[in-house]
Design an enzyme around this catalytic site. Structure first.
Site, PDB file in Angstrom:
ATOM      1  N   LYS A  71      -7.130   6.433  10.553  1.00  0.00           N
ATOM      2  CA  LYS A  71      -8.556   6.230  10.849  1.00  0.00           C
ATOM      3  C   LYS A  71      -8.709   6.039  12.351  1.00  0.00           C
ATOM      4  CE  LYS A  71     -10.606   3.558   7.144  1.00  0.00           C
ATOM      5  NZ  LYS A  71     -11.114   2.194   6.840  1.00  0.00           N
ATOM      6  N   GLU A 116       3.705   4.067   6.230  1.00  0.00           N
ATOM      7  CA  GLU A 116       2.481   3.336   5.912  1.00  0.00           C
ATOM      8  C   GLU A 116       1.542   4.212   5.084  1.00  0.00           C
ATOM      9  OE1 GLU A 116       0.999   0.745   5.657  1.00  0.00           O
ATOM     10  OE2 GLU A 116       0.973  -0.544   7.416  1.00  0.00           O
ATOM     11  N   GLY A 126       0.772  -1.246   0.000  1.00  0.00           N
ATOM     12  CA  GLY A 126       0.000   0.000   0.000  1.00  0.00           C
ATOM     13  C   GLY A 126       0.800   1.290   0.000  1.00  0.00           C
ATOM     14  N   ARG A 155      -5.487   0.867  -6.769  1.00  0.00           N
ATOM     15  CA  ARG A 155      -4.293   1.490  -6.181  1.00  0.00           C
ATOM     16  C   ARG A 155      -3.822   2.669  -7.017  1.00  0.00           C
ATOM     17  NH1 ARG A 155      -2.251  -2.024  -2.046  1.00  0.00           N
ATOM     18  NH2 ARG A 155      -2.506  -4.230  -2.501  1.00  0.00           N
ATOM     19  N   ASP A 176      -5.250   1.774  10.333  1.00  0.00           N
ATOM     20  CA  ASP A 176      -6.680   1.508  10.439  1.00  0.00           C
ATOM     21  C   ASP A 176      -6.931   0.964  11.857  1.00  0.00           C
ATOM     22  OD1 ASP A 176      -9.269   0.427   9.979  1.00  0.00           O
ATOM     23  OD2 ASP A 176      -8.849   0.185   7.871  1.00  0.00           O
TER      24      ASP A 176
HETATM   25  C1  PRP Z   1      -3.321  -2.356   4.670  1.00  0.00           C
HETATM   26  C2  PRP Z   1      -2.513  -1.073   4.805  1.00  0.00           C
HETATM   27  C3  PRP Z   1      -1.826  -1.238   6.130  1.00  0.00           C
HETATM   28  C4  PRP Z   1      -2.827  -2.035   6.931  1.00  0.00           C
HETATM   29  C5  PRP Z   1      -3.548  -1.116   7.859  1.00  0.00           C
HETATM   30  O1  PRP Z   1      -2.484  -3.357   4.209  1.00  0.00           O
HETATM   31  O2  PRP Z   1      -1.574  -0.948   3.749  1.00  0.00           O
HETATM   32  O3  PRP Z   1      -0.634  -1.983   6.018  1.00  0.00           O
HETATM   33  O4  PRP Z   1      -3.748  -2.626   5.996  1.00  0.00           O
HETATM   34  O5  PRP Z   1      -4.512  -1.811   8.582  1.00  0.00           O
HETATM   35  P1  PRP Z   1      -4.476  -2.046  10.158  1.00  0.00           P
HETATM   36  O6  PRP Z   1      -4.086  -0.749  10.798  1.00  0.00           O
HETATM   37  O7  PRP Z   1      -5.900  -2.445  10.434  1.00  0.00           O
HETATM   38  O8  PRP Z   1      -3.511  -3.151  10.439  1.00  0.00           O
HETATM   39  P2  PRP Z   1      -2.992  -4.695   3.499  1.00  0.00           P
HETATM   40  O9  PRP Z   1      -2.786  -5.845   4.415  1.00  0.00           O
HETATM   41  O10 PRP Z   1      -4.361  -4.487   2.927  1.00  0.00           O
HETATM   42  O11 PRP Z   1      -1.935  -4.907   2.344  1.00  0.00           O
HETATM   43  P3  PRP Z   1      -1.421  -3.886   1.217  1.00  0.00           P
HETATM   44  O12 PRP Z   1      -0.405  -2.974   1.888  1.00  0.00           O
HETATM   45  O13 PRP Z   1      -0.810  -4.792   0.216  1.00  0.00           O
HETATM   46  O14 PRP Z   1      -2.600  -3.107   0.680  1.00  0.00           O
END
Ligand code: PRP
Length: 178
Positions: free
Chosen positions: A133, A101, A46, A167, A105
């Protein structure tokens, strides 16, 4: 799949530019001139677009490395199960490390990575996220450099995905619910 409707823009392209510029200034001011380059660590996938924009706004010598984690799978709800898919290439021991990051979330990913990185004895460890968030937080995390708070809605674009799509949107938007 990238055929859902975007119902709302959360962060526009212009806002993204301003936020990234401000974060770059904050980070540059914080680190000043270091003895060794700052090590900027992006969490894939991400963060790849934000990371590329951010490092160009940091006016301090730096190196980059990446770690791939996965927490969501292909769904829209955090599973809480954070896996290291690909680890860093370099040692962070005795280095000044900035973790980057796209979004904090629930905070589970960052809290796990911060713990993992802390065990590797960096000289310093700070964290930066583009999106935050606060209403979705489950794990407590301290964010040192924060782009913008967003409501608890499923955001896509500027690196964030839904089922690996979206993305490449140049802004952050909300997907229409199925
Ligand atoms: C997403 C984002 C963060 C994480 C945040 O990654 O990039 O790494 O979720 O969420 P959290 O605070 O609830 O842990 P994802 O696992 O979707 O993979 P990506 O980076 O490949 O999109």
């Amino acid at each position: 799949m990238q055929n859902h409707e975007i119902t709302k823009v959360l962060v526009s392209e212009d806002e993204i530019k301003q936020i990234v510029r401000r974060l770059g200034e904050e980070i540059t001011a914080h680190y000043g001139q270091l003895e060794r380059e700052l090590m900027v660590v992006g969490l894939l996938r991400g963060s790849f677009i934000f990371m590329a924009d951010l490092v160009r706004q940091i006016n301090t010598p730096l190196v980059v490395d990446f770690m791939t984690l996965s927490s969501y799978g292909d769904g829209t709800v955090s599973s809480g199960d954070v896996k290291v898919v690909m680890d860093l290439d370099s040692s962070i021991e005795d280095r000044d490390v900035l973790l980057v990051e796209d979004i904090v979330d629930t905070g589970r990913t960052f809290s796990k990575v911060i713990r993992m990185m802390g065990n590797r004895n960096p000289r310093s460890l700070k964290v930066c996220t583009f999106l935050n968030k606060p209403d979705a937080r489950i794990a407590d995390v301290r964010i040192d450099f924060c782009g913008v708070d967003i409501p608890n809605e499923f955001a896509v674009g500027y690196g964030l995905d839904y089922a690996q799509g979206y993305r490449n949107l140049p802004y952050v938007g909300v997907l229409k619910a199925d």
